[in-house]
Design an enzyme around this catalytic site. Structure first.
Site, PDB file in Angstrom:
ATOM      1  N   TRP A 119       0.849  -1.184   0.000  1.00 31.07           N
ATOM      2  CA  TRP A 119       0.000   0.000   0.000  1.00 31.07           C
ATOM      3  C   TRP A 119       0.886   1.236   0.000  1.00 31.07           C
ATOM      4  CZ3 TRP A 119      -2.258   2.416   4.961  1.00 31.07           C
ATOM      5  CH2 TRP A 119      -3.175   3.433   4.632  1.00 31.07           C
TER       6      TRP A 119
ATOM      7  N   ASP B  23      -1.224  -6.068   8.996  1.00 29.11           N
ATOM      8  CA  ASP B  23      -2.187  -5.030   8.614  1.00 29.11           C
ATOM      9  C   ASP B  23      -3.445  -5.737   8.119  1.00 29.11           C
ATOM     10  OD1 ASP B  23      -3.545  -2.806   7.787  1.00 29.11           O
ATOM     11  OD2 ASP B  23      -2.034  -2.113   6.361  1.00 29.11           O
TER      12      ASP B  23
ATOM     13  N   LYS C 262     -13.555  -0.076   5.737  1.00 27.84           N
ATOM     14  CA  LYS C 262     -14.136  -0.858   4.647  1.00 27.84           C
ATOM     15  C   LYS C 262     -15.217  -1.805   5.140  1.00 27.84           C
ATOM     16  CE  LYS C 262     -10.427   0.695   2.350  1.00 27.84           C
ATOM     17  NZ  LYS C 262      -9.475   1.665   2.917  1.00 27.84           N
TER      18      LYS C 262
END
Length: 400
Positions: A132, A213, A248
């Site tokens: 990311w 993560d 999300k």
């Protein structure tokens, strides 16, 4: 004379800056596949029914808005911990885990990074290739020197498992390794449980520090299945960290709700960790926000609402899988003759398309379909209304 005269203009954020460019594009037909936000088939970011129910209930209670403790809402921390580690996790029952509310996943990563820098100032931190985009900024600003391990295999469109294991085996003891639990961002390529078992063994053997993560729990397979790497590391007995986000999975992007979890060698060490992370929070933002934490805690501790949330989460996951199938079938029908099986084998919100920087730039400039230069496309932004246009545009670029 200005004290800021030595500062140069920073480059645009590769993701958020893409949205700014998209918004400024006057084209009558355009599609933004750059930003990582889930959208329904109407192109809107939905407000989940479970969230609406709790918000209405909270509004009727007329709660005060006092400060939360530095480590956040206790009910949120305990419910987030149970979600990440499982209801009957042995490491949690042993008191080896402490959890702290954070400013979404980004804030969780930064709090964890700050503590690790205090605890091990000379350690390197390794990211997957690629990772990311914000990972690099978060960890370099925390003072870490970055390294990298192989992850994406362009030839297969999957994970280079052997390369990853070889690189991790060569890392110095104490190296911090950032790992994506599921729905790898940006590639969408995930490790299998058997792959994770091998990664855990290499990490343990080489005395590395895993920092997991987990922003997409439940959007790859299921909530339980997607926590496999957390469970595997917990079973190994070593210390590690997990950052998780509810942006999300609850659609709470603007509420900035997440948590950082530390698994320590014992309960006494865990308490010391929490005492330090509370001070980190105090120095950065003092106290986390109330509303999003209250919503998540209420949903996860109310059986009916938790069941509704799981149902809605599953619908999101299934819609994205359907978009992958339609996207792949459309490209194949349009005459793209390369192997496109990676599109449907990848998981989550993103797909690494394999397109070059030049192809992505052409996709934006000529067709006004926006994706990142890395080739990342947001599957969650595709829908029945824009799919034909996206397929036609991408197929034209791929065929040259």
């Amino acid at each position: 004379m200005s004290i800021y005269s030595s500062l140069q203009a920073a480059p645009k954020d590769p993701i958020l800056g893409m949205t700014e460019t998209f918004n400024a594009d006057p084209a009558p037909v355009k599609v933004n596949l750059g930003v990582g936000v889930y959208q329904d088939d109407t192109g809107k970011t939905p407000l989940m029914a479970c969230v609406q129910t709790v918000e209405q209930d909270l509004a009727e209670r007329h709660r005060s808005r006092g400060y939360l403790p530095m480590d956040g809402l206790a009910a949120f921390n305990s419910s987030a911990q149970a979600l990440v580690f499982g209801e009957n996790s042995a490491v949690c029952q042993a008191g080896r885990v402490v959890s702290q509310q954070s400013l979404a996943g980004t804030g969780a990563l930064r709090v964890g990074a700050n503590l690790l820098k205090m605890a091990s100032p000379d350690a390197q931190l390794w990211l997957s290739t690629p990772s990311w985009e914000n990972h690099e900024l978060i960890f370099t600003r925390a003072g870490f020197e970055l390294g990298a391990y192989r992850y994406y295999d362009r030839a297969s469109g999957g994970v280079d498992v052997e390369g990853m294991l070889e690189d991790l085996a060569g890392a110095a003891p104490g190296t911090i390794v950032v790992l994506h639990a599921c729905c790898h961002n940006p590639t969408g390529c995930d490790l299998t449980p058997a792959d994770w078992d091998r990664v855990v063994q290499v990490v343990v053997d080489n005395q590395l520090v895993p920092f997991i993560d987990m922003a997409y729990q439940g959007l790859s397979h299921s909530v339980d299945e997607d926590r496999y790497p957390v469970t595997a590391f917990a079973d190994s007995g070593i210390e590690f960290l997990v950052a998780n986000s509810f942006s999300k999975t609850f659609g709470l992007y603007g509420e900035r709700i997440g948590a950082i979890h530390f698994v320590a060698a014992d309960g006494d060490r865990a308490k010391k960790i929490l005492s330090q992370t509370k001070l980190i929070a105090r120095s950065m933002y003092s106290n986390p926000p109330t509303q999003g934490a209250a919503i998540v805690a209420e949903v996860l501790t109310t059986p009916e609402l938790k069941a509704l949330w799981a149902q809605e989460l599953n619908q999101m996951k299934d819609r994205m899988k359907q978009m992958r199938q339609v996207f792949r079938a459309g490209l194949e029908a349009a005459g793209v003759d390369q192997d496109l099986s990676f599109i449907t084998s990848q998981a989550g919100m993103f797909s690494y398309s394999g397109m070059s920087v030049a192809q992505m730039q052409r996709l934006r400039s000529e067709f006004h379909v926006y994706g990142l230069d890395s080739g990342r496309l947001c599957i969650a932004a595709m829908n029945s209304r824009n799919m034909d246009f996206v397929v036609e545009s991408v197929a034209t670029v791929l065929k040259g």
